[in-house]
Motif scaffolding. Structure first.
Motif, PDB file in Angstrom:
ATOM      1  N   GLU A  82     -13.267  -2.192 -18.186  1.00 34.75           N
ATOM      2  CA  GLU A  82     -13.438  -0.947 -17.432  1.00 34.75           C
ATOM      3  C   GLU A  82     -14.599  -0.130 -17.978  1.00 34.75           C
ATOM      4  O   GLU A  82     -15.024  -0.300 -19.125  1.00 34.75           O
ATOM      5  N   PHE A  83     -15.114   0.755 -17.115  1.00 38.36           N
ATOM      6  CA  PHE A  83     -16.030   1.829 -17.484  1.00 38.36           C
ATOM      7  C   PHE A  83     -15.304   3.128 -17.170  1.00 38.36           C
ATOM      8  O   PHE A  83     -14.613   3.215 -16.159  1.00 38.36           O
ATOM      9  N   SER A  84     -15.495   4.149 -17.996  1.00 38.38           N
ATOM     10  CA  SER A  84     -14.952   5.463 -17.656  1.00 38.38           C
ATOM     11  C   SER A  84     -15.815   6.557 -18.276  1.00 38.38           C
ATOM     12  O   SER A  84     -16.343   6.391 -19.384  1.00 38.38           O
ATOM     13  N   TRP A  90     -10.169   4.705  -8.403  1.00 37.48           N
ATOM     14  CA  TRP A  90      -9.624   5.524  -7.318  1.00 37.48           C
ATOM     15  C   TRP A  90     -10.620   5.519  -6.159  1.00 37.48           C
ATOM     16  O   TRP A  90     -11.834   5.501  -6.371  1.00 37.48           O
ATOM     17  N   ASN A  91     -10.128   5.577  -4.938  1.00 36.41           N
ATOM     18  CA  ASN A  91     -10.995   5.513  -3.762  1.00 36.41           C
ATOM     19  C   ASN A  91     -11.869   6.742  -3.574  1.00 36.41           C
ATOM     20  O   ASN A  91     -12.874   6.673  -2.872  1.00 36.41           O
ATOM     21  N   ASP A  92     -11.508   7.868  -4.173  1.00 37.40           N
ATOM     22  CA  ASP A  92     -12.253   9.104  -3.939  1.00 37.40           C
ATOM     23  C   ASP A  92     -13.045   9.575  -5.160  1.00 37.40           C
ATOM     24  O   ASP A  92     -13.464  10.716  -5.230  1.00 37.40           O
ATOM     25  N   SER A  93     -13.255   8.683  -6.136  1.00 38.41           N
ATOM     26  CA  SER A  93     -13.926   9.094  -7.366  1.00 38.41           C
ATOM     27  C   SER A  93     -14.719   7.931  -7.956  1.00 38.41           C
ATOM     28  O   SER A  93     -14.303   6.775  -7.879  1.00 38.41           O
ATOM     29  N   PHE A  94     -15.851   8.278  -8.577  1.00 30.32           N
ATOM     30  CA  PHE A  94     -16.710   7.268  -9.201  1.00 30.32           C
ATOM     31  C   PHE A  94     -16.770   7.438 -10.722  1.00 30.32           C
ATOM     32  O   PHE A  94     -17.712   7.002 -11.348  1.00 30.32           O
ATOM     33  N   VAL A  95     -15.741   8.032 -11.316  1.00 31.51           N
ATOM     34  CA  VAL A  95     -15.748   8.299 -12.753  1.00 31.51           C
ATOM     35  C   VAL A  95     -15.048   7.215 -13.570  1.00 31.51           C
ATOM     36  O   VAL A  95     -15.110   7.237 -14.791  1.00 31.51           O
ATOM     37  N   PHE A 100     -23.885   2.837 -11.579  1.00 32.42           N
ATOM     38  CA  PHE A 100     -24.335   4.208 -11.828  1.00 32.42           C
ATOM     39  C   PHE A 100     -25.385   4.638 -10.814  1.00 32.42           C
ATOM     40  O   PHE A 100     -25.302   5.720 -10.235  1.00 32.42           O
ATOM     41  N   ASN A 101     -26.398   3.799 -10.600  1.00 31.26           N
ATOM     42  CA  ASN A 101     -27.485   4.156  -9.700  1.00 31.26           C
ATOM     43  C   ASN A 101     -27.095   4.119  -8.227  1.00 31.26           C
ATOM     44  O   ASN A 101     -27.814   4.656  -7.385  1.00 31.26           O
ATOM     45  N   SER A 102     -25.967   3.501  -7.904  1.00 32.50           N
ATOM     46  CA  SER A 102     -25.541   3.406  -6.519  1.00 32.50           C
ATOM     47  C   SER A 102     -24.433   4.383  -6.167  1.00 32.50           C
ATOM     48  O   SER A 102     -24.060   4.500  -5.002  1.00 32.50           O
ATOM     49  N   SER A 103     -23.902   5.097  -7.170  1.00 30.70           N
ATOM     50  CA  SER A 103     -22.795   6.019  -6.938  1.00 30.70           C
ATOM     51  C   SER A 103     -23.285   7.413  -6.537  1.00 30.70           C
ATOM     52  O   SER A 103     -24.240   7.913  -7.113  1.00 30.70           O
ATOM     53  N   PRO A 104     -22.595   8.021  -5.569  1.00 29.22           N
ATOM     54  CA  PRO A 104     -22.922   9.421  -5.263  1.00 29.22           C
ATOM     55  C   PRO A 104     -22.434  10.316  -6.403  1.00 29.22           C
ATOM     56  O   PRO A 104     -21.391  10.070  -7.000  1.00 29.22           O
ATOM     57  N   ARG A 105     -23.225  11.325  -6.738  1.00 28.84           N
ATOM     58  CA  ARG A 105     -22.827  12.260  -7.801  1.00 28.84           C
ATOM     59  C   ARG A 105     -22.836  13.669  -7.273  1.00 28.84           C
ATOM     60  O   ARG A 105     -23.605  14.127  -6.560  1.00 28.84           O
TER      61      ARG A 105
END
Length: 195
Positions: free
Chosen positions: A61-63, A29-34, A190-195
Protein backbone atom coordinates in the motif's frame (compact mmCIF):
# COMPACT_ATOMS: atom_id res chain seq x y z
CA UNK A 1 27.95 -28.35 5.47
CA UNK A 2 25.47 -27.00 7.99
CA UNK A 3 26.29 -23.38 7.05
CA UNK A 4 25.99 -24.18 3.35
CA UNK A 5 22.51 -25.55 3.91
CA UNK A 6 21.47 -22.48 5.92
CA UNK A 7 22.88 -20.17 3.24
CA UNK A 8 21.00 -22.10 0.54
CA UNK A 9 17.72 -21.87 2.47
CA UNK A 10 18.12 -18.11 3.06
CA UNK A 11 19.00 -17.57 -0.60
CA UNK A 12 15.92 -19.55 -1.75
CA UNK A 13 13.62 -17.54 0.53
CA UNK A 14 15.13 -14.23 -0.64
CA UNK A 15 14.88 -15.23 -4.29
CA UNK A 16 11.30 -16.44 -3.87
CA UNK A 17 10.31 -13.02 -2.53
CA UNK A 18 11.37 -11.42 -5.81
CA UNK A 19 9.25 -13.69 -8.01
CA UNK A 20 6.03 -11.74 -7.56
CA UNK A 21 5.06 -9.38 -10.35
CA UNK A 22 2.99 -6.29 -9.61
CA UNK A 23 -0.40 -6.51 -11.31
CA UNK A 24 -2.47 -3.51 -10.23
CA UNK A 25 -3.22 -0.67 -7.85
CA UNK A 26 -6.50 0.84 -6.67
CA UNK A 27 -7.61 3.55 -4.29
CA UNK A 28 -8.63 2.20 -0.91
CA UNK A 29 -11.78 4.36 -0.95
CA UNK A 30 -13.74 5.42 -4.04
CA UNK A 31 -13.88 9.09 -3.05
CA UNK A 32 -10.27 9.65 -1.94
CA UNK A 33 -6.76 9.43 -3.38
CA UNK A 34 -4.85 9.45 -0.07
CA UNK A 35 -4.48 5.65 0.27
CA UNK A 36 -3.78 2.99 -2.34
CA UNK A 37 -3.76 -0.82 -2.30
CA UNK A 38 -1.28 -2.67 -4.51
CA UNK A 39 -1.81 -6.14 -5.97
CA UNK A 40 0.64 -8.70 -7.34
CA UNK A 41 0.34 -12.06 -9.02
CA UNK A 42 0.63 -14.88 -6.49
CA UNK A 43 3.39 -16.68 -8.38
CA UNK A 44 5.23 -16.79 -11.67
CA UNK A 45 3.17 -17.37 -14.79
CA UNK A 46 3.32 -20.78 -16.38
CA UNK A 47 3.46 -21.08 -20.15
CA UNK A 48 -0.23 -22.07 -20.34
CA UNK A 49 -1.63 -19.35 -18.07
CA UNK A 50 -2.71 -15.92 -19.26
CA UNK A 51 -2.59 -12.90 -16.91
CA UNK A 52 -6.38 -12.90 -16.49
CA UNK A 53 -6.26 -16.50 -15.14
CA UNK A 54 -3.59 -15.87 -12.50
CA UNK A 55 -4.49 -15.22 -8.89
CA UNK A 56 -3.86 -11.72 -7.52
CA UNK A 57 -2.94 -11.16 -3.89
CA UNK A 58 -2.44 -8.00 -1.79
CA UNK A 59 1.16 -6.82 -2.14
CA UNK A 60 1.23 -3.56 -0.25
CA UNK A 61 0.00 0.00 0.00
CA UNK A 62 0.76 3.71 -0.29
CA UNK A 63 -0.73 6.18 2.18
CA UNK A 64 -0.33 9.85 2.88
CA UNK A 65 1.68 10.28 6.05
CA UNK A 66 -0.42 13.15 7.44
CA UNK A 67 -3.82 12.35 5.86
CA UNK A 68 -5.66 12.56 9.18
CA UNK A 69 -4.01 15.83 10.20
CA UNK A 70 -3.74 18.01 7.12
CA UNK A 71 -3.99 17.95 3.36
CA UNK A 72 -0.31 17.29 2.69
CA UNK A 73 0.55 15.47 -0.55
CA UNK A 74 4.33 15.79 -0.05
CA UNK A 75 4.94 12.83 2.33
CA UNK A 76 3.90 9.21 1.88
CA UNK A 77 4.52 5.89 3.59
CA UNK A 78 4.68 2.68 1.58
CA UNK A 79 4.89 -1.05 1.98
CA UNK A 80 5.35 -3.04 -1.25
CA UNK A 81 6.39 -6.70 -1.48
CA UNK A 82 7.55 -6.67 2.15
CA UNK A 83 9.70 -3.55 1.68
CA UNK A 84 8.75 -0.48 3.70
CA UNK A 85 9.81 3.13 3.59
CA UNK A 86 8.89 6.72 2.84
CA UNK A 87 8.44 8.83 -0.27
CA UNK A 88 8.90 12.57 0.14
CA UNK A 89 9.04 15.61 -2.07
CA UNK A 90 12.49 17.22 -1.79
CA UNK A 91 10.69 20.52 -1.13
CA UNK A 92 7.07 20.68 0.01
CA UNK A 93 6.08 23.25 -2.59
CA UNK A 94 7.85 21.57 -5.54
CA UNK A 95 6.30 18.30 -6.89
CA UNK A 96 9.04 17.88 -9.55
CA UNK A 97 11.60 16.19 -7.26
CA UNK A 98 10.97 13.21 -4.99
CA UNK A 99 13.01 10.77 -2.95
CA UNK A 100 12.10 7.22 -1.94
CA UNK A 101 13.95 5.85 1.10
CA UNK A 102 13.38 2.26 2.11
CA UNK A 103 14.04 1.11 5.64
CA UNK A 104 16.46 -1.40 4.05
CA UNK A 105 18.72 1.41 2.80
CA UNK A 106 17.59 1.88 -0.82
CA UNK A 107 17.48 5.50 -1.99
CA UNK A 108 15.68 6.31 -5.24
CA UNK A 109 15.61 9.80 -6.73
CA UNK A 110 12.79 10.91 -9.04
CA UNK A 111 12.96 14.12 -11.07
CA UNK A 112 11.12 15.55 -14.02
CA UNK A 113 13.18 15.38 -17.18
CA UNK A 114 12.19 18.86 -18.39
CA UNK A 115 11.66 21.41 -15.61
CA UNK A 116 7.98 21.65 -14.64
CA UNK A 117 6.80 19.20 -17.35
CA UNK A 118 5.24 16.36 -15.31
CA UNK A 119 4.92 14.03 -18.34
CA UNK A 120 8.45 12.59 -18.27
CA UNK A 121 10.51 11.49 -15.25
CA UNK A 122 14.04 10.20 -14.60
CA UNK A 123 14.17 7.58 -11.85
CA UNK A 124 17.48 6.25 -10.54
CA UNK A 125 19.14 4.38 -7.68
CA UNK A 126 22.58 5.45 -9.00
CA UNK A 127 23.07 2.01 -10.58
CA UNK A 128 19.97 1.76 -12.77
CA UNK A 129 18.32 4.77 -14.43
CA UNK A 130 14.89 4.58 -16.05
CA UNK A 131 12.66 7.05 -17.87
CA UNK A 132 8.93 7.08 -17.12
CA UNK A 133 6.69 8.79 -19.68
CA UNK A 134 3.02 9.55 -19.94
CA UNK A 135 1.92 8.08 -23.24
CA UNK A 136 -0.21 11.16 -24.00
CA UNK A 137 0.51 14.71 -22.86
CA UNK A 138 -3.15 15.68 -22.44
CA UNK A 139 -4.39 12.48 -20.79
CA UNK A 140 -2.80 10.68 -17.83
CA UNK A 141 -4.35 7.23 -18.40
CA UNK A 142 -1.22 5.44 -19.65
CA UNK A 143 2.39 5.52 -18.38
CA UNK A 144 5.30 3.56 -19.73
CA UNK A 145 8.93 2.65 -19.04
CA UNK A 146 10.71 1.08 -22.00
CA UNK A 147 14.35 0.14 -21.71
CA UNK A 148 16.00 -2.05 -24.34
CA UNK A 149 18.23 -3.71 -21.72
CA UNK A 150 15.82 -3.99 -18.78
CA UNK A 151 12.37 -4.50 -20.30
CA UNK A 152 9.03 -2.74 -20.14
CA UNK A 153 6.72 -1.53 -17.36
CA UNK A 154 3.29 -0.35 -18.50
CA UNK A 155 0.46 1.08 -16.39
CA UNK A 156 -3.01 2.01 -17.62
CA UNK A 157 -6.37 2.83 -16.06
CA UNK A 158 -9.03 0.14 -16.16
CA UNK A 159 -11.61 2.76 -17.24
CA UNK A 160 -10.68 5.72 -19.40
CA UNK A 161 -10.59 8.96 -17.42
CA UNK A 162 -10.93 7.18 -14.04
CA UNK A 163 -7.60 7.22 -12.11
CA UNK A 164 -8.85 5.05 -9.21
CA UNK A 165 -7.98 1.63 -10.69
CA UNK A 166 -4.85 0.70 -12.65
CA UNK A 167 -3.49 -2.41 -14.32
CA UNK A 168 0.25 -3.04 -14.28
CA UNK A 169 2.18 -5.01 -16.88
CA UNK A 170 5.50 -5.61 -15.16
CA UNK A 171 8.01 -6.86 -17.72
CA UNK A 172 11.17 -5.46 -16.15
CA UNK A 173 14.04 -7.87 -15.50
CA UNK A 174 15.66 -8.70 -12.15
CA UNK A 175 18.16 -5.86 -12.53
CA UNK A 176 15.34 -3.45 -11.60
CA UNK A 177 14.74 -3.48 -7.84
CA UNK A 178 11.35 -3.49 -6.14
CA UNK A 179 12.19 0.00 -4.85
CA UNK A 180 12.54 1.30 -8.43
CA UNK A 181 9.22 -0.34 -9.38
CA UNK A 182 7.62 1.23 -6.32
CA UNK A 183 8.85 4.66 -7.45
CA UNK A 184 7.37 4.10 -10.93
CA UNK A 185 3.98 3.12 -9.51
CA UNK A 186 3.97 6.02 -7.06
CA UNK A 187 4.79 8.65 -9.70
CA UNK A 188 2.10 7.29 -12.00
CA UNK A 189 -0.74 7.42 -9.48
CA UNK A 190 0.48 10.67 -7.91
CA UNK A 191 0.65 12.51 -11.23
CA UNK A 192 -2.72 11.14 -12.37
CA UNK A 193 -4.68 11.84 -9.17
CA UNK A 194 -6.84 14.92 -8.72
CA UNK A 195 -5.72 17.02 -5.74
Amino acid sequence: MKYSFIFLMVWCVATAGNTQQLSGISTRWNDSFVAWEILAFADQETETEADDEREEVPAGEFSQRWAQVKDDWSEWDYEVLEERGTIRAKWKDDPTQWELRSYDGHIITMRTAWGKDMNEWRITDNDVALTLRSRWTNQKDEWLVEDKNRGRFYMYTLRSGDPRDWAIEDGLNDEVSNALKTAIVFLTVFNSSPR
